[in-house]
Design an enzyme around this catalytic site. Structure first.
Site: not given
Ligand code: ADP
Length: 400
Positions: A10, A17, A92, A183, A211-212, A214, A244, A286, A335, A337, A387
């Site tokens: 991935n 990953k 992926r 996604h 799906h929330l 980055s 973005r 973040d 986010i 999760e 995934e």
């Molecule tokens: P990607 O889209 O790169 O796969 P992820 O799905 O791992 O990213 O999400 C990364 C985002 O999740 C980052 O913006 C991070 O701040 C946010 N995040 C991770 N843990 C928490 C948390 N406990 N509270 C708020 N935001 C979080």
């Protein structure tokens, strides 16, 4: 009997990953990630079977090619037992373009299509191609069983009224400009999981999957099929993201270029790398940092409020596509999760569509799948993204 395992690669733009998975039993043997942060390359591998972790640091490895080669070397040195049982490699791939509508065994014409689609995913597809080419050479006996699984594939069921942009039709017919979404692998995974938890056949399941992370996107799923999604031709459209901009009036770009003298390249950089919650807050992309500052910094608060507003707007908009019955709303991604704070803010705006939160369950963040809705609400679930399980299964199904 010899186990039949799948290696999943991935490849993101800044990290790789990988997993080794038993696709039948749905057991992950190992999960690994290699990434370079602040001039140091680190490799982490968790071996779930032997309950062991491996952590290694290297001087900065600049070349993506070297990163991938390192993964194969480590697997060869330390995980030979598993490697010997691998019967296929699943990759992926973010963008499959107009023609790659389902997972495919990789051959020269598939490689060509992935290359053609790079124009719509320049931060991802070139890296996928590199990884695929290395994988084809590194494990020659598996060269014919490399499979590409596309993030766009799940969205090929979206009807024309949703995927077409209201620009002259020839941009679609001659230049393939349409909404492709992203996604898709995870939206499909969480939909499947939801069907399991609700004990309802996926073919009869209507959900809105959020799906929330980055990068963020929302998908409307009717009878188990994607019917609309918030990302577009590229992953820039839709929700407010870490860096973005998501949906904006396209005239903003003309204004930047014509009136403010900003170059096209710079405008692109601003909208992809310096916008989103980072652009609004000037603090961070973040969400953990922004949450911490929510009550003490006005811009941190504003950025989160705008993010939640946009998410709620999409969810309510998509509820109109559910053919009269919304079975569940799903939260997934970094986010979705992990942030009970952001989930609460979003769900508080959804009462009109029958979503009400159970604040206690929402705070119970134990990473397991949980229902966070109150009794009077439709189901609201938190499901961890995975995934790689889908990629392993698709790969297995294609090569067996
Ligand atoms: P990607 O889209 O790169 O796969 P992820 O799905 O791992 O990213 O999400 C990364 C985002 O999740 C980052 O913006 C991070 O701040 C946010 N995040 C991770 N843990 C928490 C948390 N406990 N509270 C708020 N935001 C979080």
């Amino acid at each position: 009997m010899k186990k039949e395992l799948i290696l999943v690669l991935n490849c993101g733009s800044s990290s790789v990953k990988f997993s080794i998975i038993d696709p039948i039993e749905e057991i992950t043997y190992i999960d690994g990630i290699i990434e370079t942060i602040n001039n140091i390359t680190s490799l982490k591998i968790q071996d779930f079977i032997n309950n062991k972790k491996l952590f290694k640091k290297f001087d900065k490895i600049d070349s993506y090619k070297q990163l991938i080669i390192l993964i194969f070397d480590i697997l060869h040195d330390k995980y030979k037992n598993y490697l010997n049982n691998i019967i296929g490699i699943g990759h992926r791939v973010v963008h499959g373009g107009k023609n790659l509508k389902k997972s495919m065994i990789i051959n020269s014409s598939v490689l060509l299509e992935i290359q053609k689609s790079s124009v719509f995913a320049p931060l991802h597809n070139p890296f996928h191609l590199l990884a695929i080419n290395i994988a084809l050479k590194k494990i020659l006996k598996l060269a014919k069983v490399n499979v590409a699984v596309f993030d766009t594939a799940f969205h090929h069921t979206i009807p024309k009224e949703s995927f077409l942009y209201a620009i002259p039709y020839y941009f679609y017919s001659d230049h393939s400009i349409r909404r492709y979404g992203a996604h898709g692998i995870n939206h499909f995974y969480v939909t499947k999981k939801c069907s399991f938890f609700l004990k309802k056949s996926i073919n009869q399941l209507n959900v809105i999957s959020c799906h929330l992370g980055s990068g963020s996107s929302i998908t409307a799923v009717v009878n188990g099929k994607s019917v609309d999604t918030s990302m577009g031709l590229t992953p820039l459209e839709g929700l407010v993201m870490g860096t973005r901009c998501g949906d904006i009036d396209p005239s903003i770009i003309f204004y930047m270029i014509k009136e403010l003298g900003i170059s096209l390249d710079k405008a692109q950089k601003i909208l992809t790398k310096y916008s989103g919650v980072l652009g609004i807050s000037s603090i961070s992309n973040d969400f953990r940092e922004l949450e911490e500052k929510y009550n003490v910094n006005k811009k941190a608060k504003l950025s989160i409020d705008i993010f939640c507003h946009r998410v709620a707007k999409y969810i309510c908009g998509y509820s109109s596509l559910m053919c009269g019955r919304l079975d569940a709303v799903i939260f997934t991604g970094g986010i979705g999760e992990n942030s009970s704070f952001i989930r609460q803010k979003i769900i508080d705006k959804l009462s009109l569509i029958g979503c009400f939160i159970d604040s206690k369950n929402n705070l119970n963040n134990n990473k397991k799948t949980i229902f966070i809705n109150s009794i009077k609400s439709i189901p609201i679930l938190v499901i961890s993204a995975n995934e790689n399980q889908i990629i392993a299964k698709e790969t297995y199904n294609l090569i067996k």
